[in-house]
Design an enzyme around this catalytic site. Structure first.
Site, PDB file in Angstrom:
ATOM      1  N   THR A 121      35.292  12.706  -3.255  1.00 33.19           N
ATOM      2  CA  THR A 121      35.591  12.560  -4.535  1.00 33.19           C
ATOM      3  C   THR A 121      34.652  13.448  -5.629  1.00 33.19           C
ATOM      4  O   THR A 121      33.494  13.435  -5.315  1.00 33.19           O
ATOM      5  CB  THR A 121      35.697  11.000  -5.238  1.00 33.19           C
ATOM      6  N   ASP A 122      35.274  13.822  -6.740  1.00 35.39           N
ATOM      7  CA  ASP A 122      34.439  14.498  -7.661  1.00 35.39           C
ATOM      8  C   ASP A 122      33.586  13.519  -8.319  1.00 35.39           C
ATOM      9  O   ASP A 122      32.518  14.031  -9.057  1.00 35.39           O
ATOM     10  CB  ASP A 122      35.258  15.124  -8.756  1.00 35.39           C
ATOM     11  N   GLU A 123      33.425  12.180  -8.195  1.00 47.37           N
ATOM     12  CA  GLU A 123      32.717  11.130  -8.652  1.00 47.37           C
ATOM     13  C   GLU A 123      31.032  11.419  -8.157  1.00 47.37           C
ATOM     14  O   GLU A 123      30.313  10.928  -8.494  1.00 47.37           O
ATOM     15  CB  GLU A 123      32.948   9.971  -8.586  1.00 47.37           C
ATOM     16  N   TYR A 145      30.043   2.922  -5.608  1.00 48.83           N
ATOM     17  CA  TYR A 145      31.065   3.534  -5.285  1.00 48.83           C
ATOM     18  C   TYR A 145      30.879   5.063  -4.745  1.00 48.83           C
ATOM     19  O   TYR A 145      30.774   5.490  -3.711  1.00 48.83           O
ATOM     20  CB  TYR A 145      32.544   3.295  -5.933  1.00 48.83           C
ATOM     21  N   LYS A 149      30.173   7.283  -1.442  1.00 47.02           N
ATOM     22  CA  LYS A 149      30.861   8.268  -0.908  1.00 47.02           C
ATOM     23  C   LYS A 149      30.010   9.406  -0.743  1.00 47.02           C
ATOM     24  O   LYS A 149      30.015  10.172   0.014  1.00 47.02           O
ATOM     25  CB  LYS A 149      32.107   8.655  -2.268  1.00 47.02           C
ATOM     26  N   LEU A 185      43.210   2.369 -13.575  1.00 50.61           N
ATOM     27  CA  LEU A 185      43.847   2.586 -15.018  1.00 50.61           C
ATOM     28  C   LEU A 185      45.261   2.854 -15.199  1.00 50.61           C
ATOM     29  O   LEU A 185      46.011   2.191 -15.742  1.00 50.61           O
ATOM     30  CB  LEU A 185      43.088   3.691 -15.638  1.00 50.61           C
TER      31      LEU A 185
HETATM   32  P1  NAD Z   1      43.067   2.577  -1.770  1.00 53.84           P
HETATM   33  O1  NAD Z   1      41.850   1.743  -1.996  1.00 53.84           O
HETATM   34  O2  NAD Z   1      44.394   2.498  -2.025  1.00 53.84           O
HETATM   35  O3  NAD Z   1      43.121   2.886   0.060  1.00 53.84           O
HETATM   36  C1  NAD Z   1      42.057   2.724   0.988  1.00 53.84           C
HETATM   37  C2  NAD Z   1      42.495   2.300   2.165  1.00 53.84           C
HETATM   38  O4  NAD Z   1      41.508   2.279   3.328  1.00 53.84           O
HETATM   39  C3  NAD Z   1      43.422   1.003   2.461  1.00 53.84           C
HETATM   40  O5  NAD Z   1      44.598   1.164   3.270  1.00 53.84           O
HETATM   41  C4  NAD Z   1      42.277  -0.190   3.218  1.00 53.84           C
HETATM   42  O6  NAD Z   1      43.147  -0.921   3.926  1.00 53.84           O
HETATM   43  C5  NAD Z   1      41.710   0.809   4.004  1.00 53.84           C
HETATM   44  N1  NAD Z   1      40.248   0.673   4.444  1.00 53.84           N
HETATM   45  C6  NAD Z   1      39.179   0.093   3.561  1.00 53.84           C
HETATM   46  N2  NAD Z   1      38.243  -0.167   4.427  1.00 53.84           N
HETATM   47  C7  NAD Z   1      38.572   0.048   5.657  1.00 53.84           C
HETATM   48  C8  NAD Z   1      37.956   0.195   6.848  1.00 53.84           C
HETATM   49  N3  NAD Z   1      36.771  -0.541   7.030  1.00 53.84           N
HETATM   50  N4  NAD Z   1      38.315   0.365   7.856  1.00 53.84           N
HETATM   51  C9  NAD Z   1      39.668   0.771   7.952  1.00 53.84           C
HETATM   52  N5  NAD Z   1      40.537   1.150   6.695  1.00 53.84           N
HETATM   53  C10 NAD Z   1      40.021   0.545   5.744  1.00 53.84           C
HETATM   54  O7  NAD Z   1      42.175   4.241  -1.988  1.00 53.84           O
HETATM   55  P2  NAD Z   1      42.972   5.536  -2.166  1.00 53.84           P
HETATM   56  O8  NAD Z   1      42.873   5.682  -3.659  1.00 53.84           O
HETATM   57  O9  NAD Z   1      44.005   5.911  -1.459  1.00 53.84           O
HETATM   58  O10 NAD Z   1      41.751   6.402  -1.953  1.00 53.84           O
HETATM   59  C11 NAD Z   1      41.619   7.029  -0.412  1.00 53.84           C
HETATM   60  C12 NAD Z   1      40.439   8.081  -0.391  1.00 53.84           C
HETATM   61  O11 NAD Z   1      40.448   9.075  -1.295  1.00 53.84           O
HETATM   62  C13 NAD Z   1      39.265   7.308  -0.433  1.00 53.84           C
HETATM   63  O12 NAD Z   1      38.330   7.838   0.476  1.00 53.84           O
HETATM   64  C14 NAD Z   1      38.809   7.718  -1.851  1.00 53.84           C
HETATM   65  O13 NAD Z   1      37.333   7.518  -2.016  1.00 53.84           O
HETATM   66  C15 NAD Z   1      39.231   9.027  -2.316  1.00 53.84           C
HETATM   67  N6  NAD Z   1      39.428   9.547  -3.490  1.00 53.84           N
HETATM   68  C16 NAD Z   1      40.163   8.682  -4.305  1.00 53.84           C
HETATM   69  C17 NAD Z   1      40.659   9.173  -5.448  1.00 53.84           C
HETATM   70  C18 NAD Z   1      41.411   8.177  -6.502  1.00 53.84           C
HETATM   71  O14 NAD Z   1      41.827   8.737  -7.583  1.00 53.84           O
HETATM   72  N7  NAD Z   1      42.082   7.181  -6.058  1.00 53.84           N
HETATM   73  C19 NAD Z   1      40.161  10.445  -6.077  1.00 53.84           C
HETATM   74  C20 NAD Z   1      39.164  11.257  -5.223  1.00 53.84           C
HETATM   75  C21 NAD Z   1      38.914  10.637  -3.532  1.00 53.84           C
HETATM   76  P1  TYD Z   2      39.775   4.046 -12.813  1.00 48.61           P
HETATM   77  O1  TYD Z   2      41.299   4.256 -12.687  1.00 48.61           O
HETATM   78  O2  TYD Z   2      39.103   2.695 -12.249  1.00 48.61           O
HETATM   79  O3  TYD Z   2      39.208   5.436 -11.786  1.00 48.61           O
HETATM   80  P2  TYD Z   2      37.641   5.977 -11.912  1.00 48.61           P
HETATM   81  O4  TYD Z   2      36.611   4.703 -12.536  1.00 48.61           O
HETATM   82  O5  TYD Z   2      37.262   6.259 -10.407  1.00 48.61           O
HETATM   83  O6  TYD Z   2      37.680   7.160 -12.781  1.00 48.61           O
HETATM   84  O7  TYD Z   2      39.396   4.442 -14.370  1.00 48.61           O
HETATM   85  C1  TYD Z   2      39.679   5.254 -14.936  1.00 48.61           C
HETATM   86  C2  TYD Z   2      39.068   5.513 -16.171  1.00 48.61           C
HETATM   87  O8  TYD Z   2      39.672   4.372 -16.927  1.00 48.61           O
HETATM   88  C3  TYD Z   2      37.726   5.253 -16.202  1.00 48.61           C
HETATM   89  O9  TYD Z   2      37.017   5.907 -17.333  1.00 48.61           O
HETATM   90  C4  TYD Z   2      37.377   3.722 -16.596  1.00 48.61           C
HETATM   91  C5  TYD Z   2      38.714   3.492 -17.589  1.00 48.61           C
HETATM   92  N1  TYD Z   2      39.430   2.121 -17.316  1.00 48.61           N
HETATM   93  C6  TYD Z   2      39.516   1.411 -18.585  1.00 48.61           C
HETATM   94  O10 TYD Z   2      39.324   1.742 -19.709  1.00 48.61           O
HETATM   95  N2  TYD Z   2      40.319   0.230 -18.435  1.00 48.61           N
HETATM   96  C7  TYD Z   2      40.625  -0.326 -17.218  1.00 48.61           C
HETATM   97  O11 TYD Z   2      41.066  -1.398 -17.064  1.00 48.61           O
HETATM   98  C8  TYD Z   2      40.406   0.444 -16.157  1.00 48.61           C
HETATM   99  C9  TYD Z   2      40.727   0.088 -14.460  1.00 48.61           C
HETATM  100  C10 TYD Z   2      39.913   1.650 -16.222  1.00 48.61           C
END
Ligand code: NAD
Ligand code: TYD
Length: 333
Positions: A121-123, A145, A149, A185
């Site tokens: 992630t960019d975070e 988090y 990562k 969000l």
């Molecule tokens: P998500 O929370 O929807 O899914 C995570 C999955 O991992 C779930 O199916 C969960 O059951 C599984 N999991 C959790 N712990 C586990 C373990 N110990 N062993 C096996 N499986 C396990 O997450 P997501 O949003 O789909 O994110 C997927 C990946 O992408 C993550 O690595 C996250 O850091 C990265 N990512 C997400 C975003 C975003 O905006 N959602 C952006 C950049 C990177």
């Molecule tokens: P989120 O979807 O949790 O992603 P991330 O924190 O990984 O960027 O949140 C996106 C943005 O929205 C973040 O600035 C937090 C804000 N946010 C709210 O304002 N209200 C909410 O209920 C949630 C979940 C997030």
């Protein structure tokens, strides 16, 4: 090719598995997923039964990882605890899965001599006031988090540098699209708007996120998996940067809901103000994000409208308790 996809029952992992099995008709996929609150069997519906297998288990469990990897040519690690607010509430699982679990996978992939693509992630770069992060930007994570990562990413780097492991990292900006858990969000706003419930906006709502439609991230993953160099990091940023309040207003308009639902609530601890991710290196491999926020958000709202079965059961279970803990007092309910 036979691939191990960890976390394949979550949001991005399941979108990737659906995408990959269509884009690569000869591939087989083994999904290793712990099926936490975020991993859902519903996410795997419609996949060709003869070309994927779900192994329920933890990436931090060496024996399960070794047996799931049997016969695999590569692995892509999506498995993670992924929500910032939950990491503030209880950071422990984030360290176990995102740091130690990544280490277990890396060791297994190194021993087998196969490619490990780490989804990140960019975070990990922290917050940026102006301009955009590049892969050379320092790692300055702010939340439990993003720190966990970053830990995973650094172990990838060390395994490549020390053991010449075929391991690399792709970092995406905020993803959105079908099957995202409503703790985040965009789906939270869509579901609350459809129900006429208050929408909690943290602080002034001027925090900026760089939105990437999940299908675009899937093509970036393919590009980096096929053409990326071991030991490198590749960024995949979305085409649009928007303040949260604008995202919420757009969704309200699309859902036909009233702006009076917006409720400013107490801010997230240590909230990152702005993310912006430059993707020149990945674009140099031939990738481009194709879906604008305007297009992607319309498709996403339509998906949630059309897939009530997917989210009805979710809203009733663990999520209800989480929502109460997270928002009950803040929304004054
Ligand atoms: P998500 O929370 O929807 O899914 C995570 C999955 O991992 C779930 O199916 C969960 O059951 C599984 N999991 C959790 N712990 C586990 C373990 N110990 N062993 C096996 N499986 C396990 O997450 P997501 O949003 O789909 O994110 C997927 C990946 O992408 C993550 O690595 C996250 O850091 C990265 N990512 C997400 C975003 C975003 O905006 N959602 C952006 C950049 C990177
Ligand atoms: P989120 O979807 O949790 O992603 P991330 O924190 O990984 O960027 O949140 C996106 C943005 O929205 C973040 O600035 C937090 C804000 N946010 C709210 O304002 N209200 C909410 O209920 C949630 C979940 C997030």
């Amino acid at each position: 090719m036979k691939l191990l996809v960890t976390g394949g029952a979550g949001f991005i992992g399941s979108n990737y598995v659906h995408h990959r099995l269509v884009a690569h008709p000869d591939d087989e996929i083994v999904i290793l997923d712990k099926m936490t609150y975020a991993g859902r069997p519903e996410n795997l519906e419609g996949l060709p039964e003869d070309r994927f297998r779900l192994v329920e288990g933890d990436i931090a469990d060496r024996d399960i990882v070794h047996s799931a990897l049997d016969g695999c040519d590569a692995l892509i690690n999506f498995a993670a605890e992924s929500h910032v607010d939950r990491s503030i509430e209880a950071p422990g699982e984030f360290i176990t899965t995102d740091v130690f679990g990544t280490f277990v996978l890396l060791e297994a992939a190194r021993d087998l001599g196969i490619r490990h693509l780490q989804i990140s992630t960019d975070e990990v770069y922290g917050s940026i006031d102006e301009g955009s992060f590049t892969e050379q930007s320092p790692i300055e994570p702010s939340s439990p988090y993003s720190a966990s990562k970053a830990g995973g990413d650094l172990i990838v780097r060390a395994f490549n540098h020390t053991y010449d492991a075929d391991a690399l990292v792709i970092r995406a900006s905020n993803n959105y699209g079908p099957r995202q858990h409503p703790e985040k969000l965009i789906p939270l706003t869509i579901l609350n708007a459809l129900h006429g419930d208050s929408i909690p906006v943290y602080g002034n709502g001027m925090q900026v996120r760089n939105w990437l439609f999940v299908q675009d991230f899937c093509t970036a993953i393919d590009t980096v998996f096929d053409k990326g160099e071991a030991g490198q990091v590749y960024n995949a940023g979305g085409p649009d940067e928007l303040p949260n309040i604008e995202v919420v207003m757009t969704i309200l308009r699309l859902a036909g809901a009233d702006e009076s639902l917006i409720t400013h609530v107490g801010d997230r601890l240590g909230h990152d103000v702005r993310y912006s991710l430059g993707s020149e290196r990945t674009e140099g491999l031939g990738w481009r994000a194709q879906v604008s926020f305007e297009d992607g958000i319309g498709r996403t709202v339509a998906w949630y409208r059309d897939n009530e079965d997917w989210w009805q059961s979710l809203r009733a279970g663990e999520y209800r308790e989480y929502y109460e803990r997270q928002y009950g007092t803040r929304l004054g309910s």
